[in-house]
Design a protein around this motif. Structure first.
Motif, PDB file in Angstrom:
ATOM      1  N   THR A   2       0.794  -1.195  -0.164  1.00  0.00           N
ATOM      2  CA  THR A   2      -0.099  -0.031   0.072  1.00  0.00           C
ATOM      3  C   THR A   2       0.834   1.233  -0.005  1.00  0.00           C
ATOM      4  OG1 THR A   2      -1.670  -1.085   1.136  1.00  0.00           O
ATOM      5  CG2 THR A   2      -1.887   1.312   1.080  1.00  0.00           C
ATOM      6  N   THR A   3       0.401   2.119  -0.843  1.00  0.00           N
ATOM      7  CA  THR A   3       1.207   3.373  -0.718  1.00  0.00           C
ATOM      8  C   THR A   3       0.455   4.627  -0.235  1.00  0.00           C
ATOM      9  OG1 THR A   3       0.378   3.984  -3.051  1.00  0.00           O
ATOM     10  CG2 THR A   3       2.573   2.990  -2.955  1.00  0.00           C
ATOM     11  N   THR A   4       1.143   5.282   0.580  1.00  0.00           N
ATOM     12  CA  THR A   4       0.427   6.354   1.362  1.00  0.00           C
ATOM     13  C   THR A   4       0.347   7.587   0.307  1.00  0.00           C
ATOM     14  OG1 THR A   4       2.498   7.240   2.104  1.00  0.00           O
ATOM     15  CG2 THR A   4       1.106   5.537   3.504  1.00  0.00           C
ATOM     16  N   ALA A   5      -0.712   8.636   0.645  1.00  0.00           N
ATOM     17  CA  ALA A   5      -0.656   9.707  -0.274  1.00  0.00           C
ATOM     18  C   ALA A   5       0.540  10.491  -0.342  1.00  0.00           C
ATOM     19  CB  ALA A   5      -1.800  10.450   0.458  1.00  0.00           C
ATOM     20  N   ASN A   6       1.447  10.530   1.036  1.00  0.00           N
ATOM     21  CA  ASN A   6       2.753  11.212   1.020  1.00  0.00           C
ATOM     22  C   ASN A   6       3.699  10.386  -0.082  1.00  0.00           C
ATOM     23  OD1 ASN A   6       4.588  12.943   1.606  1.00  0.00           O
ATOM     24  ND2 ASN A   6       5.168  11.636   3.437  1.00  0.00           N
ATOM     25  N   GLY A   7       3.505   8.985  -0.032  1.00  0.00           N
ATOM     26  CA  GLY A   7       4.481   8.416  -0.945  1.00  0.00           C
ATOM     27  C   GLY A   7       4.333   8.653  -2.325  1.00  0.00           C
ATOM     28  N   GLU A   9       2.829  11.601  -3.273  1.00  0.00           N
ATOM     29  CA  GLU A   9       3.394  12.785  -3.670  1.00  0.00           C
ATOM     30  C   GLU A   9       4.968  12.665  -3.955  1.00  0.00           C
ATOM     31  OE1 GLU A   9       2.025  15.278  -0.596  1.00  0.00           O
ATOM     32  OE2 GLU A   9      -0.222  14.771  -1.014  1.00  0.00           O
ATOM     33  N   ASN A  10       5.606  12.064  -3.159  1.00  0.00           N
ATOM     34  CA  ASN A  10       7.153  12.073  -3.156  1.00  0.00           C
ATOM     35  C   ASN A  10       7.599  11.434  -4.667  1.00  0.00           C
ATOM     36  OD1 ASN A  10       7.781  13.230  -0.912  1.00  0.00           O
ATOM     37  ND2 ASN A  10       7.758  11.103   0.252  1.00  0.00           N
ATOM     38  N   GLY A  11       6.896  10.327  -4.993  1.00  0.00           N
ATOM     39  CA  GLY A  11       7.223   9.843  -6.408  1.00  0.00           C
ATOM     40  C   GLY A  11       6.942  10.622  -7.287  1.00  0.00           C
ATOM     41  N   LEU A  12       5.600  11.659  -7.424  1.00  0.00           N
ATOM     42  CA  LEU A  12       5.249  12.264  -8.013  1.00  0.00           C
ATOM     43  C   LEU A  12       6.438  13.672  -8.210  1.00  0.00           C
ATOM     44  CD1 LEU A  12       3.324  13.386 -10.293  1.00  0.00           C
ATOM     45  CD2 LEU A  12       2.090  14.437  -8.719  1.00  0.00           C
ATOM     46  N   ALA A  13       6.848  13.800  -7.095  1.00  0.00           N
ATOM     47  CA  ALA A  13       7.833  14.972  -7.166  1.00  0.00           C
ATOM     48  C   ALA A  13       9.173  14.453  -7.787  1.00  0.00           C
ATOM     49  CB  ALA A  13       8.230  15.433  -5.677  1.00  0.00           C
ATOM     50  N   ARG A  14       9.512  13.509  -7.566  1.00  0.00           N
ATOM     51  CA  ARG A  14      10.789  12.997  -8.187  1.00  0.00           C
ATOM     52  C   ARG A  14      10.667  12.777  -9.806  1.00  0.00           C
ATOM     53  NH1 ARG A  14      10.577   9.395  -3.940  1.00  0.00           N
ATOM     54  NH2 ARG A  14       9.618   7.957  -5.116  1.00  0.00           N
ATOM     55  N   LEU A  15       9.313  12.464 -10.164  1.00  0.00           N
ATOM     56  CA  LEU A  15       9.332  12.283 -11.517  1.00  0.00           C
ATOM     57  C   LEU A  15       9.105  13.940 -12.250  1.00  0.00           C
ATOM     58  CD1 LEU A  15       6.461   9.631 -11.582  1.00  0.00           C
ATOM     59  CD2 LEU A  15       8.848   9.555 -12.688  1.00  0.00           C
ATOM     60  N   ARG A  16       8.680  14.816 -11.437  1.00  0.00           N
ATOM     61  CA  ARG A  16       8.420  16.107 -12.120  1.00  0.00           C
ATOM     62  C   ARG A  16      10.071  16.554 -12.090  1.00  0.00           C
ATOM     63  NH1 ARG A  16       2.999  18.104  -9.175  1.00  0.00           N
ATOM     64  NH2 ARG A  16       1.705  17.318 -10.871  1.00  0.00           N
ATOM     65  N   ASP A  17      10.678  16.310 -10.824  1.00  0.00           N
ATOM     66  CA  ASP A  17      12.192  16.666 -11.019  1.00  0.00           C
ATOM     67  C   ASP A  17      12.921  16.351 -12.193  1.00  0.00           C
ATOM     68  OD1 ASP A  17      12.035  18.230  -8.712  1.00  0.00           O
ATOM     69  OD2 ASP A  17      12.909  16.658  -7.413  1.00  0.00           O
ATOM     70  N   GLU A  18      12.527  14.757 -12.357  1.00  0.00           N
ATOM     71  CA  GLU A  18      13.331  14.187 -13.799  1.00  0.00           C
ATOM     72  C   GLU A  18      12.834  15.227 -15.058  1.00  0.00           C
ATOM     73  OE1 GLU A  18      13.324   9.962 -16.174  1.00  0.00           O
ATOM     74  OE2 GLU A  18      12.331   9.952 -14.141  1.00  0.00           O
ATOM     75  N   LEU A  19      11.674  15.338 -15.040  1.00  0.00           N
ATOM     76  CA  LEU A  19      10.907  15.953 -16.199  1.00  0.00           C
ATOM     77  C   LEU A  19      11.705  17.395 -16.389  1.00  0.00           C
ATOM     78  CD1 LEU A  19       8.970  16.021 -18.375  1.00  0.00           C
ATOM     79  CD2 LEU A  19       7.271  16.997 -17.008  1.00  0.00           C
ATOM     80  N   ASP A  20      11.904  18.046 -15.151  1.00  0.00           N
ATOM     81  CA  ASP A  20      12.405  19.342 -15.206  1.00  0.00           C
ATOM     82  C   ASP A  20      13.996  19.363 -15.688  1.00  0.00           C
ATOM     83  OD1 ASP A  20      10.202  20.555 -14.127  1.00  0.00           O
ATOM     84  OD2 ASP A  20      10.978  20.642 -11.955  1.00  0.00           O
TER      85      ASP A  20
END
Length: 112
Positions: A2-7, A9-20
């Motif tokens: 199970t992934t938490t909402a925070n998990g 969000e952290n995954g999304l933040a990492r992906l957005r950093d990669e995209l940046d």
């Protein structure tokens, strides 16, 4: 698992950093392409080569279409992308060539 909402969000933040990071490299590549076209314009001006080279534009489009076919990227998207880039580089090349014809030294940043 199970992934938490925070998990999430952290995954999304990492992906957005990669995209940046990818966007930064893309913008650097566009800048480098325009700077190369400025050098090409100086060469064209010095050697009385016409700015417009339709055969070269066709070759660039063919290469982009082949890349798209090999890598699953829309040929229509790449064609429109290159149309925009070619339009801008033609504008910049024209500025450089015309400034030289009028006896002026081209502006240090013809891309502005």
């Amino acid at each position: 698992m199970t992934t938490t909402a925070n998990g999430d969000e952290n995954g999304l933040a990492r992906l957005r950093d990669e995209l940046d990071g990818i966007d930064a490299r893309l913008l650097d590549a566009v800048r480098d392409r325009i700077e190369c076209c400025v050098r090409i314009a100086h060469h064209k001006r010095e050697h009385a080569v016409p700015m417009m080279q339709p055969h070269r534009i066709d070759a660039v489009h063919r290469r982009a279409a082949a890349y798209g076919a090999e890598n699953g990227v829309s040929a229509d998207f790449l064609s429109r992308l290159y149309d925009l880039m070619i339009e801008e580089t033609c504008r910049v090349e024209t500025l450089v060539i015309e400034e030289g014809r009028h006896g002026e030294e081209p502006a240090s940043k013809a891309t502005r």
